[in-house]
Write an enzyme that holds these catalytic residues in place. Structure first.
Site, PDB file in Angstrom:
ATOM      1  N   GLU A  42      -5.671   6.825  -2.887  1.00 13.88           N
ATOM      2  CA  GLU A  42      -5.063   8.150  -2.836  1.00 13.88           C
ATOM      3  C   GLU A  42      -5.925   9.109  -2.032  1.00 13.88           C
ATOM      4  OE1 GLU A  42      -2.685   8.025  -7.077  1.00 13.88           O
ATOM      5  OE2 GLU A  42      -4.422   9.332  -6.910  1.00 13.88           O
ATOM      6  N   CYS A  51      -0.618   2.523  -0.126  1.00 14.67           N
ATOM      7  CA  CYS A  51      -0.213   1.660  -1.237  1.00 14.67           C
ATOM      8  C   CYS A  51      -1.007   0.358  -1.220  1.00 14.67           C
ATOM      9  CB  CYS A  51       1.271   1.335  -1.145  1.00 14.67           C
ATOM     10  SG  CYS A  51       2.363   2.748  -1.351  1.00 14.67           S
ATOM     11  N   GLU A  53       0.131  -2.647  -1.611  1.00 15.56           N
ATOM     12  CA  GLU A  53       0.827  -3.670  -0.839  1.00 15.56           C
ATOM     13  C   GLU A  53       0.564  -3.509   0.656  1.00 15.56           C
ATOM     14  OE1 GLU A  53       3.538  -2.606  -4.382  1.00 15.56           O
ATOM     15  OE2 GLU A  53       2.074  -1.603  -3.097  1.00 15.56           O
TER      16      GLU A  53
END
Length: 138
Positions: A42, A51, A53
């Site tokens: 973040e 993210c 992924e």
């Protein structure tokens, strides 16, 4: 699959999520059994976060190429273990599109294994089921 889960859980513990407190780890497995991992990162400017992924797919591209992706395992939940778990975590829309593009490169319907924080509750699906109308590279 337990090795893949262990790697995703280890990646999750290295997430940087000071704003949401929601830690996610991902492990991408190649057709040859190689594994690349990533975690969510973040940023105070929320849209600049990454993210798990996407992080793992970037590592996979460097390690063995997106055309060789066979499976993606995602594990996530609140960092604070005293908070209730949320059940299996699925990729967001943007991550689904990125996985779908890897599937298009590979010509295979990539398996997606979604897990709760501890990996005890899972949902196994495919990218075609999660994003049946993905944008095409063509």
């Amino acid at each position: 699959m337990s090795d893949l889960l262990a790697k995703a859980k280890a990646a999750r513990l290295k997430a940087h999520a000071p704003y949401s407190g929601f830690f996610v780890g991902a492990a991408v497995e190649s057709i040859d059994g190689e594994v690349a991992v990533g975690a969510n990162m973040e940023n105070a400017c929320y849209r600049l976060g990454v993210c798990a992924e996407q992080s793992a797919l970037t590592a996979a591209q460097q390690a063995f190429g997106l055309e060789n992706v066979a499976r993606v395992l995602v594990v996530g939940g609140p960092e604070d273990e005293s908070k209730p778990d949320v059940g299996p975590v699925t990729p967001c829309g943007g991550c689904r599109q990125a996985i779908a593009e890897a599937a298009q490169l590979s010509g295979r319907n990539i398996e997606i294994v979604c897990c709760d924080r501890d990996g005890g509750e899972t949902l196994t699906t495919s990218i075609a089921d999660l994003l049946p109308s993905a944008f095409s590279l063509d």
